[in-house]
Write an enzyme that holds these catalytic residues in place. Structure first.
Site, PDB file in Angstrom:
ATOM      1  N   SER A 107       0.846  -1.174  -0.308  1.00 11.74           N
ATOM      2  CA  SER A 107       0.032  -0.044  -0.055  1.00 11.74           C
ATOM      3  C   SER A 107       0.951   1.306   0.079  1.00 11.74           C
ATOM      4  O   SER A 107       1.923   1.103   0.534  1.00 11.74           O
ATOM      5  CB  SER A 107      -1.027   0.104   1.305  1.00 11.74           C
ATOM      6  OG  SER A 107      -1.515   1.239   1.482  1.00 11.74           O
ATOM      7  N   TYR A 118      -2.581  -1.302  10.334  1.00 17.36           N
ATOM      8  CA  TYR A 118      -2.867  -1.655   8.899  1.00 17.36           C
ATOM      9  C   TYR A 118      -1.351  -1.551   8.167  1.00 17.36           C
ATOM     10  O   TYR A 118      -0.861  -2.429   7.652  1.00 17.36           O
ATOM     11  CB  TYR A 118      -3.703  -1.130   8.213  1.00 17.36           C
ATOM     12  CG  TYR A 118      -3.881  -1.264   6.685  1.00 17.36           C
ATOM     13  CD1 TYR A 118      -4.370  -2.478   5.930  1.00 17.36           C
ATOM     14  CD2 TYR A 118      -3.610  -0.319   5.825  1.00 17.36           C
ATOM     15  CE1 TYR A 118      -4.443  -2.751   4.755  1.00 17.36           C
ATOM     16  CE2 TYR A 118      -3.678  -0.469   4.311  1.00 17.36           C
ATOM     17  CZ  TYR A 118      -4.011  -1.725   3.872  1.00 17.36           C
ATOM     18  OH  TYR A 118      -4.146  -1.726   2.694  1.00 17.36           O
TER      19      TYR A 118
END
Ligand code: NDP
Length: 255
Positions: free
Chosen positions: A149, A162
């Site tokens: 990400s 996360y």
């Protein structure tokens, strides 16, 4: 459109979103694709039907990641499906895409140990053991692609746990790239920015307009924007790229 003929691929979490688009693109290049999912069988079946409608080949594999025995269950289904269709268990391409997120974010003060453990179990531990378990099935010249990400490159306190899991998956890339280079197996990370995965927020025009501002191109990514990058990395043309962090965020990281 035949760059992956005679190849086999596992795409974790390909019932929906970026995983589905990736499964479709790999299949369009000729790969036989294992469409992995956790619970959403109808969505996985839809992915398979979309692939078959375009003349591709795919089969479903159900396995919830992040629970005891997860990777074993996944590989039992994968190996069975491959054997039935190819007579063997070779898997040329592994895409670690499945992940759990905290869509609205959680303040660092509010992250619980249980939530932290769950994020790591699905997003970091499972991909590590998927790679480990795939090692004997991967031929020389195989491909491992880990979906990270853009959040590993920008600070967003509400996504700290996360983002930590995505930092971990990038470490899988780094170390396995060195480990597997003697076999010509490449290992890379692809980092999407905000990407339309069909989730409800993408039906709210105001929210989409706001998110679009983050990309240099002033739009949110489409799943196929990322899938095309993953598919390139899976091809022979990408043989000289390994251990890389590929920014597939539409320029979000330019600031
Ligand atoms: P989605 O939320 O749309 O889909 C998630 C997929 O993973 C589904 O196929 C789901 O299966 C599967 N999955 C979820 N949890 C588990 C689990 N515990 N065990 C097994 N499978 C599971 O994902 P996206 O397309 O949004 O994201 C794909 C990847 O891209 C992820 O790694 C994500 O972190 C990353 N990413 C996404 C961004 C975005 O904006 N969309 C931005 C940056 C990175 P089922 O359908 O059965 O639930």
């Amino acid at each position: 459109m035949d760059k992956l003929s005679r190849k086999t691929a596992l795409v974790t979490g390909s019932s929906r979103g970026i995983g589905r688009a990736t499964a479709q693109r790999l299949a369009a290049e000729g790969a036989l694709v294992a469409v992995h999912y956790a619970t959403n069988e109808d969505a996985a079946q839809e992915t398979i039907e979309l692939i078959e409608k375009d003349g591709g080949r795919a089969f479903g594999v159900r396995a919830e990641l992040g629970v005891p025995g997860d990777v074993h269950t996944l590989f039992l289904g994968l190996e069975r499906g491959l054997k039935e269709r190819t007579g063997g268990t070779t898997v040329d391409i592994v895409v670690n895409n499945a992940a759990v997120t905290t869509p609205t974010g959680v303040q660092p003060e509010d992250v619980t140990p249980d939530e932290f453990d769950r994020l790591f179990a699905v997003n970091a531990k499972a991909p590590f053991f998927i790679v480990q378990r795939a090692l004997p099935l991967l031929p020389d010249g195989g491909r491992i692609i880990n979906i990270s990400s853009g959040l590993t490159r920008v600070a967003n306190p509400d996504q700290v746990a996360y983002s930590m899991t995505k930092g971990a998956i990038e470490q899988i890339t780094l170390h396995f790239a060195r480990h597997l280079a003697p076999r010509g197996i490449t290992v890379n990370s692809v980092a999407p920015g905000i990407t339309n995965n069909g989730g409800p927020v993408f039906d709210i025009p105001e929210a989409v307009a706001q998110m679009a501002q983050l990309s240099a191109f002033k739009r949110v990514g489409e799943a196929v924007d990322v899938a095309d990058v993953v598919t390139f990395l899976a091809t022979h043309e990408a043989r000289w790229i390994t251990g890389a962090f590929i920014d597939a965020s539409g320029g979000t990281l330019l600031g």
